[in-house]
Write an enzyme that holds these catalytic residues in place. Sequence first.
Site, PDB file in Angstrom:
ATOM      1  N   SER A   1       3.053  -2.094  10.438  1.00  0.00           N
ATOM      2  CA  SER A   1       4.487  -2.202  10.749  1.00  0.00           C
ATOM      3  C   SER A   1       5.099  -3.557  10.386  1.00  0.00           C
ATOM      4  CB  SER A   1       4.746  -1.870  12.221  1.00  0.00           C
ATOM      5  OG  SER A   1       4.391  -0.519  12.487  1.00  0.00           O
TER       6      SER A   1
ATOM      7  N   HIS B   1      -9.622   1.394   4.389  1.00  0.00           N
ATOM      8  CA  HIS B   1      -8.392   1.557   5.173  1.00  0.00           C
ATOM      9  C   HIS B   1      -8.666   2.512   6.345  1.00  0.00           C
ATOM     10  CE1 HIS B   1      -4.344   2.743   6.294  1.00  0.00           C
ATOM     11  NE2 HIS B   1      -3.934   1.624   5.724  1.00  0.00           N
TER      12      HIS B   1
ATOM     13  N   ASN C   1       0.866  -1.176   0.000  1.00  0.00           N
ATOM     14  CA  ASN C   1       0.000   0.000   0.000  1.00  0.00           C
ATOM     15  C   ASN C   1       0.905   1.229   0.000  1.00  0.00           C
ATOM     16  OD1 ASN C   1      -1.769   2.060   0.533  1.00  0.00           O
ATOM     17  ND2 ASN C   1      -2.253   1.401   2.622  1.00  0.00           N
ATOM     18  N   TRP C   2       1.017   1.859  -1.171  1.00  0.00           N
ATOM     19  CA  TRP C   2       1.959   2.981  -1.289  1.00  0.00           C
ATOM     20  C   TRP C   2       1.427   4.262  -0.660  1.00  0.00           C
ATOM     21  CZ3 TRP C   2       3.977   2.709  -7.081  1.00  0.00           C
ATOM     22  CH2 TRP C   2       4.644   1.489  -7.265  1.00  0.00           C
ATOM     23  N   LYS C   3       0.152   4.269  -0.304  1.00  0.00           N
ATOM     24  CA  LYS C   3      -0.458   5.488   0.261  1.00  0.00           C
ATOM     25  C   LYS C   3      -0.198   6.674  -0.685  1.00  0.00           C
ATOM     26  CE  LYS C   3      -0.079   3.392   4.749  1.00  0.00           C
ATOM     27  NZ  LYS C   3      -0.176   3.538   6.180  1.00  0.00           N
TER      28      LYS C   3
ATOM     29  N   GLY D   1       2.730  -1.108   4.302  1.00  0.00           N
ATOM     30  CA  GLY D   1       2.780   0.312   3.967  1.00  0.00           C
ATOM     31  C   GLY D   1       4.215   0.768   3.741  1.00  0.00           C
TER      32      GLY D   1
ATOM     33  N   GLY E   1       2.289   2.210  10.929  1.00  0.00           N
ATOM     34  CA  GLY E   1       3.313   3.258  10.871  1.00  0.00           C
ATOM     35  C   GLY E   1       3.974   3.572  12.199  1.00  0.00           C
TER      36      GLY E   1
ATOM     37  N   GLU F   1      -5.678  -4.845  10.293  1.00  0.00           N
ATOM     38  CA  GLU F   1      -4.662  -3.838  10.586  1.00  0.00           C
ATOM     39  C   GLU F   1      -5.030  -3.075  11.859  1.00  0.00           C
ATOM     40  OE1 GLU F   1      -2.514  -2.625   6.680  1.00  0.00           O
ATOM     41  OE2 GLU F   1      -4.266  -1.348   6.905  1.00  0.00           O
TER      42      GLU F   1
ATOM     43  N   GLU G   1      -7.076   4.893   7.517  1.00  0.00           N
ATOM     44  CA  GLU G   1      -6.833   6.318   7.213  1.00  0.00           C
ATOM     45  C   GLU G   1      -8.022   6.917   6.477  1.00  0.00           C
ATOM     46  OE1 GLU G   1      -3.032   5.667   5.367  1.00  0.00           O
ATOM     47  OE2 GLU G   1      -2.215   5.147   7.329  1.00  0.00           O
TER      48      GLU G   1
HETATM   49  P1  PGA Z   1       2.648   0.338   7.681  1.00  0.00           P
HETATM   50  O1  PGA Z   1       1.203   0.586   7.016  1.00  0.00           O
HETATM   51  O2  PGA Z   1       3.192  -0.947   7.093  1.00  0.00           O
HETATM   52  O3  PGA Z   1       3.456   1.541   7.251  1.00  0.00           O
HETATM   53  O4  PGA Z   1       2.449   0.247   9.144  1.00  0.00           O
HETATM   54  C1  PGA Z   1       0.309  -0.476   6.767  1.00  0.00           C
HETATM   55  C2  PGA Z   1      -0.948   0.042   6.143  1.00  0.00           C
HETATM   56  O5  PGA Z   1      -1.411   1.129   6.539  1.00  0.00           O
HETATM   57  O6  PGA Z   1      -1.542  -0.595   5.267  1.00  0.00           O
END
Ligand code: PGA
Length: 255
Positions: free
Chosen positions: A217, A99, A10-12, A238, A177, A171, A101
Amino acid sequence: MARRPLVAGNWKMYKTAGEGAILVQNLEERVSGSWDQVEVAVCPPFTALKSVSTLIELDRLQISLGAQNVYWEEEGAFTGEVSPRMLAELRCDYVIVGHSERREFFGETNETVNKKVKAVFSEGMLPIVCVGESLATRDAEETDTFVREQVRGALEGIEADQATKLVVAYEPIWAIGTGRTPTPEGANDVCRSIRATVGAMFGPPAAMSLRILYGGSVKPENAKSFFGEPDIDGALVGGASLDADSFAEIVKAAV
Ligand code: PGA
């Protein structure tokens, strides 16, 4: 893992179209040879989907493509939104839906997630449905109830055969993160509960076939410990997916 594992990046909101193409080329060099055993997907921002899709097609890469969001209507006056058919035309295989976010910053609810899940299926793509609890929910020991409710809400009204192809990403919000993670056993407990919820809704074949990813993470150092768990079928990655070396190491941990 009896199911074919999926490791999705997931490149966000990172990587332009050009940067994304370079990342995929670098990734391909590092992971080709793992395809039989693990499915690898990248989920770039909308603006990089075309360049990555073209690269995958021209170089015949065995990398799956996913988007990070979608709107549920077919078309219309919805400024700034993107429809499922637009993503299908770019040969997206997956769409990340719900997600945390998006739930936190863009007001997504279980109800809108459900509409998006159905819309994604209707164009022949597969949703990666994200669920997971906040730290407050976890501290209140309500993770199981909360996550089951998210799963039920997201999947209400889909067909049983769609449920067999589904991907759910567990998640925990407090792990995204942050460098913090649950123990592999703790993550597996929630994934087992997700599988049981899907089984209760759609029957044992769906529970057996659906893939459940752990996300939050995931790094080269910890990936294998999660992949060793019976109800975890891969990862949604991520930060570590933005670097070809670290993402490739995570992919190899799933082989
Ligand atoms: P992260 O993000 O690996 O940077 O913790 C995972 C995600 O939000 O899908």
